[in-house]
Motif scaffolding. Structure first.
Motif, PDB file in Angstrom:
ATOM      1  N   GLU A  36      45.832  43.120  47.577  1.00  0.00           N
ATOM      2  CA  GLU A  36      45.563  43.104  46.133  1.00  0.00           C
ATOM      3  C   GLU A  36      44.459  42.129  45.707  1.00  0.00           C
ATOM      4  O   GLU A  36      43.576  42.507  44.934  1.00  0.00           O
ATOM      5  CB  GLU A  36      46.854  42.807  45.361  1.00  0.00           C
ATOM      6  CG  GLU A  36      47.927  43.885  45.474  1.00  0.00           C
ATOM      7  CD  GLU A  36      47.556  45.175  44.759  1.00  0.00           C
ATOM      8  OE1 GLU A  36      46.443  45.279  44.224  1.00  0.00           O
ATOM      9  OE2 GLU A  36      48.390  46.091  44.733  1.00  0.00           O
ATOM     10  N   PRO A  37      44.464  40.862  46.161  1.00  0.00           N
ATOM     11  CA  PRO A  37      43.412  39.945  45.689  1.00  0.00           C
ATOM     12  C   PRO A  37      42.015  40.419  46.056  1.00  0.00           C
ATOM     13  O   PRO A  37      41.072  40.245  45.284  1.00  0.00           O
ATOM     14  CB  PRO A  37      43.764  38.624  46.394  1.00  0.00           C
ATOM     15  CG  PRO A  37      45.235  38.725  46.661  1.00  0.00           C
ATOM     16  CD  PRO A  37      45.459  40.167  46.998  1.00  0.00           C
ATOM     17  N   GLY A  38      41.873  41.011  47.240  1.00  0.00           N
ATOM     18  CA  GLY A  38      40.569  41.509  47.649  1.00  0.00           C
ATOM     19  C   GLY A  38      40.062  42.615  46.752  1.00  0.00           C
ATOM     20  O   GLY A  38      38.857  42.844  46.647  1.00  0.00           O
ATOM     21  N   ALA A  39      40.996  43.298  46.108  1.00  0.00           N
ATOM     22  CA  ALA A  39      40.618  44.352  45.162  1.00  0.00           C
ATOM     23  C   ALA A  39      40.582  43.836  43.732  1.00  0.00           C
ATOM     24  O   ALA A  39      40.481  44.619  42.781  1.00  0.00           O
ATOM     25  CB  ALA A  39      41.603  45.518  45.279  1.00  0.00           C
ATOM     26  N   GLY A  40      40.688  42.503  43.558  1.00  0.00           N
ATOM     27  CA  GLY A  40      40.610  41.910  42.224  1.00  0.00           C
ATOM     28  C   GLY A  40      41.890  41.990  41.427  1.00  0.00           C
ATOM     29  O   GLY A  40      41.855  41.926  40.193  1.00  0.00           O
TER      30      GLY A  40
END
Length: 219
Positions: A36-40
């Motif tokens: 999730e964080p890598g996808a913002g």
């Protein structure tokens, strides 16, 4: 590992939907949260981590609980909440010790992450201690890249403290290990750092030599 966040999210969602046991669902949530964080989508990551932890028994599922606590720390780093990140990593470290988890890669990663948090929070003594612990664990288990990263972190801590000779020694040991695992990106970073430190020491001949190695390695 390949930073294909949309694909990672798709597979992790399928795994969560197919999971049967609570532990399986928690593992699927962890994989989904990692993407999730890598996808913002940082808030979604925190929600998934909390949901996964609620599915587990910390005593029976100590290793998975520890991985989730580590991931929570990573997520906090990504949103620049360093105090919360250090607390999450400390919880993961305490869980490792309490449950006597022996996974050297996990232990080394937690120590390195703690070292980086402590350094960025201007706590150099604790940072150096954490980096050294992580490097020792990684070295004993032949995790050479992790050991090198621990040495690199220790070098930065020495540099921040003005201990330039100690910084050089740690950088040089890290460089040897990065060369052994053929990690050209980290090799370049260490060479650049060595050139910078030698400039600060006034040793311009050594600085030029390292700068030349940077140019050669980058070609």
């Amino acid at each position: 590992e390949r930073n294909d966040w949309d694909e990672a999210t798709r597979h992790a969602t399928q795994g969560r939907d197919l999971a049967v046991t609570r532990r399986d669902r928690a593992q699927a949530c962890r994989l989904l949260a990692a993407a999730e964080p890598g996808a913002g989508r940082s808030e979604e990551a925190f929600d998934l981590i909390s949901a996964a932890l609620a599915l587990l028994d910390p005593a029976r599922d100590a290793d998975e609980t520890c991985r989730l606590l580590y991931l929570r720390g990573v997520a906090y780093v990504q949103v620049r909440q360093l105090v919360a990140a250090s607390e999450a990593f400390e919880s993961a470290r305490d869980q490792v010790e309490r449950a006597e988890i022996t996974d050297p890669r996990l232990r080394a990663r937690i120590s390195a992450a703690l070292g980086t948090c402590y350094r960025r929070l201007n706590r150099p003594t604790k940072a150096l201690e954490a980096y050294r612990q992580g490097q020792a664990i990684a070295s004993r288990s032949s995790e050479l890249r992790l050991a090198a990263q621990g040495l690199m972190g220790a070098a930065v801590s020495h540099y921040d403290a003005g201990e330039l000779d100690s910084a050089i020694a740690s950088y040089e040991r890290a460089l040897e290990l990065f060369e052994r695992v053929a990690d050209s990106g980290f090799e370049l970073s260490v060479l650049q750092s060595l050139a910078t430190v030698h400039v600060e020491l006034g040793d311009l001949g050594e600085a030029r030599a390292f700068a030349a190695r940077v140019r050669s390695r980058a070609e």
